[in-house]
Write a protein that holds these residues in place. Structure first.
Motif, PDB file in Angstrom:
ATOM      1  N   HIS A  12       0.848  -1.206   0.000  1.00 23.61           N
ATOM      2  CA  HIS A  12       0.000   0.000   0.000  1.00 23.61           C
ATOM      3  C   HIS A  12       0.878   1.249   0.000  1.00 23.61           C
ATOM      4  N   LEU A  13       1.815   1.280   0.922  1.00 19.69           N
ATOM      5  CA  LEU A  13       2.671   2.453   1.085  1.00 19.69           C
ATOM      6  C   LEU A  13       3.519   2.712  -0.153  1.00 19.69           C
ATOM      7  N   GLN A  14       4.087   1.656  -0.720  1.00 22.05           N
ATOM      8  CA  GLN A  14       4.944   1.829  -1.894  1.00 22.05           C
ATOM      9  C   GLN A  14       4.117   2.248  -3.110  1.00 22.05           C
ATOM     10  N   THR A  15       2.966   1.639  -3.294  1.00 26.06           N
ATOM     11  CA  THR A  15       2.119   1.960  -4.449  1.00 26.06           C
ATOM     12  C   THR A  15       1.697   3.424  -4.425  1.00 26.06           C
ATOM     13  N   LEU A  16       1.226   3.893  -3.282  1.00 25.03           N
ATOM     14  CA  LEU A  16       0.764   5.282  -3.192  1.00 25.03           C
ATOM     15  C   LEU A  16       1.941   6.260  -3.252  1.00 25.03           C
ATOM     16  N   PHE A  17       3.077   5.874  -2.707  1.00 31.01           N
ATOM     17  CA  PHE A  17       4.268   6.721  -2.819  1.00 31.01           C
ATOM     18  C   PHE A  17       4.648   6.896  -4.286  1.00 31.01           C
ATOM     19  N   ASP A  18       4.621   5.822  -5.032  1.00 31.01           N
ATOM     20  CA  ASP A  18       4.970   5.883  -6.454  1.00 31.01           C
ATOM     21  C   ASP A  18       3.982   6.743  -7.239  1.00 31.01           C
ATOM     22  N   LEU A  19       2.774   6.919  -6.694  1.00 27.77           N
ATOM     23  CA  LEU A  19       1.754   7.748  -7.345  1.00 27.77           C
ATOM     24  C   LEU A  19       1.801   9.201  -6.882  1.00 27.77           C
ATOM     25  N   GLY A  20       2.767   9.533  -6.031  1.00 30.54           N
ATOM     26  CA  GLY A  20       2.941  10.926  -5.624  1.00 30.54           C
ATOM     27  C   GLY A  20       2.555  11.243  -4.199  1.00 30.54           C
ATOM     28  N   PHE A  21       2.091  10.262  -3.441  1.00 31.69           N
ATOM     29  CA  PHE A  21       1.689  10.512  -2.051  1.00 31.69           C
ATOM     30  C   PHE A  21       2.935  10.609  -1.164  1.00 31.69           C
ATOM     31  N   ARG A  22       2.939  11.649  -0.321  1.00 32.43           N
ATOM     32  CA  ARG A  22       4.074  11.842   0.591  1.00 32.43           C
ATOM     33  C   ARG A  22       3.633  11.995   2.039  1.00 32.43           C
ATOM     34  N   ARG A  23       2.308  12.060   2.271  1.00 32.07           N
ATOM     35  CA  ARG A  23       1.781  12.172   3.623  1.00 32.07           C
ATOM     36  C   ARG A  23       0.883  10.977   3.913  1.00 32.07           C
ATOM     37  N   VAL A  24       1.021  10.433   5.108  1.00 28.33           N
ATOM     38  CA  VAL A  24       0.144   9.350   5.541  1.00 28.33           C
ATOM     39  C   VAL A  24      -0.224   9.584   7.001  1.00 28.33           C
ATOM     40  N   SER A  25      -1.471   9.333   7.320  1.00 28.62           N
ATOM     41  CA  SER A  25      -1.976   9.492   8.682  1.00 28.62           C
ATOM     42  C   SER A  25      -2.465   8.147   9.187  1.00 28.62           C
ATOM     43  N   PHE A  26      -1.901   7.682  10.290  1.00 31.95           N
ATOM     44  CA  PHE A  26      -2.286   6.399  10.853  1.00 31.95           C
ATOM     45  C   PHE A  26      -3.202   6.602  12.063  1.00 31.95           C
ATOM     46  N   GLY A  27      -4.339   5.926  12.038  1.00 30.58           N
ATOM     47  CA  GLY A  27      -5.276   6.017  13.156  1.00 30.58           C
ATOM     48  C   GLY A  27      -4.840   5.122  14.300  1.00 30.58           C
ATOM     49  N   VAL A  28      -4.325   5.733  15.350  1.00 31.93           N
ATOM     50  CA  VAL A  28      -3.839   4.988  16.507  1.00 31.93           C
ATOM     51  C   VAL A  28      -4.891   4.960  17.616  1.00 31.93           C
ATOM     52  N   GLN A  29      -5.412   6.122  17.946  1.00 35.64           N
ATOM     53  CA  GLN A  29      -6.437   6.345  18.973  1.00 35.64           C
ATOM     54  C   GLN A  29      -5.892   6.171  20.389  1.00 35.64           C
ATOM     55  N   GLU A  30      -5.509   4.954  20.778  1.00 41.62           N
ATOM     56  CA  GLU A  30      -5.103   4.664  22.164  1.00 41.62           C
ATOM     57  C   GLU A  30      -4.503   3.265  22.210  1.00 41.62           C
ATOM     58  N   TYR A  31      -3.484   3.060  23.055  1.00 40.18           N
ATOM     59  CA  TYR A  31      -2.812   1.762  23.109  1.00 40.18           C
ATOM     60  C   TYR A  31      -3.312   0.839  24.222  1.00 40.18           C
ATOM     61  N   ASP A  32      -4.044   1.362  25.199  1.00 37.98           N
ATOM     62  CA  ASP A  32      -4.491   0.519  26.310  1.00 37.98           C
ATOM     63  C   ASP A  32      -5.518  -0.501  25.830  1.00 37.98           C
ATOM     64  N   LEU A  33      -5.350  -1.758  26.216  1.00 40.16           N
ATOM     65  CA  LEU A  33      -6.198  -2.839  25.720  1.00 40.16           C
ATOM     66  C   LEU A  33      -7.640  -2.710  26.212  1.00 40.16           C
ATOM     67  N   THR A  34      -7.840  -2.245  27.443  1.00 38.47           N
ATOM     68  CA  THR A  34      -9.209  -2.077  27.955  1.00 38.47           C
ATOM     69  C   THR A  34      -9.967  -1.057  27.130  1.00 38.47           C
ATOM     70  N   VAL A  35      -9.294   0.062  26.824  1.00 35.47           N
ATOM     71  CA  VAL A  35      -9.912   1.093  25.997  1.00 35.47           C
ATOM     72  C   VAL A  35     -10.144   0.562  24.588  1.00 35.47           C
ATOM     73  N   GLN A  36      -9.167  -0.141  24.051  1.00 36.70           N
ATOM     74  CA  GLN A  36      -9.299  -0.694  22.700  1.00 36.70           C
ATOM     75  C   GLN A  36     -10.490  -1.651  22.603  1.00 36.70           C
ATOM     76  N   LYS A  37     -10.685  -2.466  23.623  1.00 35.39           N
ATOM     77  CA  LYS A  37     -11.821  -3.388  23.612  1.00 35.39           C
ATOM     78  C   LYS A  37     -13.138  -2.617  23.654  1.00 35.39           C
ATOM     79  N   ALA A  38     -13.175  -1.529  24.427  1.00 32.09           N
ATOM     80  CA  ALA A  38     -14.402  -0.740  24.553  1.00 32.09           C
ATOM     81  C   ALA A  38     -14.797  -0.090  23.233  1.00 32.09           C
ATOM     82  N   ILE A  39     -13.786   0.304  22.444  1.00 35.60           N
ATOM     83  CA  ILE A  39     -14.085   0.966  21.167  1.00 35.60           C
ATOM     84  C   ILE A  39     -13.957   0.004  19.983  1.00 35.60           C
ATOM     85  N   ASN A  40     -13.752  -1.286  20.279  1.00 33.96           N
ATOM     86  CA  ASN A  40     -13.643  -2.333  19.255  1.00 33.96           C
ATOM     87  C   ASN A  40     -12.546  -2.017  18.240  1.00 33.96           C
ATOM     88  N   ARG A  41     -11.379  -1.640  18.764  1.00 28.61           N
ATOM     89  CA  ARG A  41     -10.242  -1.306  17.897  1.00 28.61           C
ATOM     90  C   ARG A  41      -8.983  -1.923  18.508  1.00 28.61           C
TER      91      ARG A  41
END
Length: 461
Positions: free
Chosen positions: A162-191
């Motif tokens: 994904h990253l290489q394909t979009l880079f080759d097409l001119g993309f230079r910015r990427v935003s990753f959805g992290v939200q929160e690392y705690d497992l209890t919170v992650q389970k509550a938000i299903n992520r």
């Protein structure tokens, strides 16, 4: 002795924590005059802005890719949950049909300055299908000077391909959805999303050559504590992204239905407790060299967003903050919103309706708003406050008759140290930055004239 924000008890939080818009547009969507809107009139505003700005600014394109394999219960976006990937080609075909309709309207080749893939989950799509989409967009379009193309990646399914394909097409910015690392919170938000997944995609993006990597974090999530925030920020700092978005969780289940009811209201941190999470995160980010940019955003000095903020070129629209401004933003895909500076138009929100309209050779616009002269003036003031923490009405084109009423309403905030009012300007103080939405609300003439009688907005703090 380590800093302890547990004593944070800001009396102004209780005072100003009220429902209010996030101001990605003015007028805000609930105040659009849909009765006065017409697709033909909106097309005329598109042509006007395009002719005025295509060669000086270029245009922006936002493409909404709505599919997700699972539902994150904190999410307020328009999405379609499915594990069937045969939907990809059908959707791309519809988006390119919509784009072809816009190309037929425009008098010359568009120069695309900004292009953003949002969702949903853009990386739900296979790399080869994303390539098909982007090449289809540029079949009859060109890149503007200084172009900036970006996409949102889910750390769990973003591959190196994904990253290489979009880079080759001119993309230079990427935003990753992290939200929160705690497992209890992650389970509550299903992520459920391990740190290693985020580390992998971040390091791959840097290795490939992306010049701006962003991590999206959220405070105010269910079961979230100050220790969670410290751990999440420390892990984020270890990966050193160029930007960090630190959003306040917007709890609006009355708008998004059961998708935001995966937990109880009492599980959410509130008021001072919630703001404490932000203040601690902000402090830790500052220690690492991140500067607060506008609202909810932080950037290193080497990033283009910081440079735009310092130079006064920061802009805000339906895609959020950006390092450059274009008058024209064409929204493609289900629920996408277009902006011509003089008008807004939103596409059909239901996927089946979107397909039916595009298949019939019709722009899938379902509602919109044509800005009045007053709207344009107020829009400029709110943009100034959201992007630069300052606005002025010293010139005729920025003056409006109700300004004295606005200034009178700001007196209490000035007394509380949130802003400085001068004869023809307002400047937000450092203490006032957390309350910038409230300050903008004083300028919001639509809101002043007709307060909502139902729940429309999330809380401002």
């Amino acid at each position: 002795m380590p800093h302890s924000p547990t004593s944070f008890n800001h009396p102004l939080i209780q005072k100003y924590n009220v429902p209010g818009p996030r101001y990605t547009s003015y007028p805000t969507v609930p105040y659009w005059d849909e009765d006065a809107f017409g697709t033909d009139e909106w097309k005329a505003t598109l042509l006007k802005s395009f002719v005025e700005s295509n060669h000086t600014e270029g245009i922006s394109i936002y493409i909404h890719l709505p599919f997700c394999e699972s539902l994150c219960t904190f999410c307020g976006c328009n999405k379609r949950i499915t594990k069937r990937h045969d939907v990809e080609e059908v959707y791309i075909e519809a988006v390119l049909k919509e784009w072809e309709m816009y190309l037929d309207l425009l008098p010359e080749t568009p120069l695309i300055k900004e292009l953003h893939l949002g969702g949903g989950t853009p990386t739900f799509f296979k790399p080869e299908n994303l390539e098909l989409l982007i090449k289809g967009i540029f079949k009859k379009a060109s890149r503007a000077d200084g172009f900036e193309y970006s996409f949102e990646g889910h750390p769990n399914n973003t591959s190196k391909a994904h990253l290489q394909t979009l880079f080759d097409l001119g993309f230079r910015r990427v935003s990753f959805g992290v939200q929160e690392y705690d497992l209890t919170v992650q389970k509550a938000i299903n992520r459920i999303q391990p740190f290693q997944n985020v580390a992998n995609v971040t390091l791959w993006a840097r290795e490939i050559g992306y010049t701006s990597i962003s991590h999206d974090l959220v405070f105010g999530l269910p079961f979230q504590t100050i220790d969670n925030i410290r751990d999440t920020i420390e892990k984020t700092k270890s990966l050193n992204p160029d930007r960090v978005s630190f959003y306040s969780y917007a709890h609006v289940p009355w708008i998004k239905g059961n998708g935001q009811r995966g937990f109880n209201d009492e599980n959410l941190p509130k008021d001072n407790e919630k703001r404490m999470l932000y203040e601690e995160g902000k402090r830790l980010l500052a220690e690492k060299g991140y500067h607060e940019i506008g609202m909810d955003h932080f950037a290193l000095e080497s990033d283009s967003m910081y440079e735009a903020f310092v130079s006064g070129k920061l802009h805000r629209n339906f895609m959020g903050y950006s390092a450059s401004k274009t008058r024209v933003m064409i929204g493609l895909g289900v629920s996408a919103i277009g902006d011509t500076w003089y008008g807004f138009a939103q596409n059909e929100k239901k996927l089946e309706d979107y397909y039916e309209r595009t298949e019939g050779g019709e722009l899938p616009i379902t509602r919109g708003h044509l800005l009045t002269g007053e709207d344009v003036i107020i829009r400029k003031h709110i943009l100034n406050l959201m992007c630069q923490f300052h606005t002025s009405w010293s010139t005729y084109e920025n003056f409006f008759p109700e300004i004295d009423e606005v200034v009178a309403d700001l007196a209490e905030m000035e007394k509380d140290g949130l802003l400085i009012v001068e004869p023809t300007s307002v400047t937000v103080t450092e203490a006032g930055k957390p309350f910038v939405r409230n300050i903008c609300m004083a300028f919001d003439l639509k809101l002043r004239r007709k307060a909502p009688d139902t729940k429309l907005f999330s809380m401002t703090i």
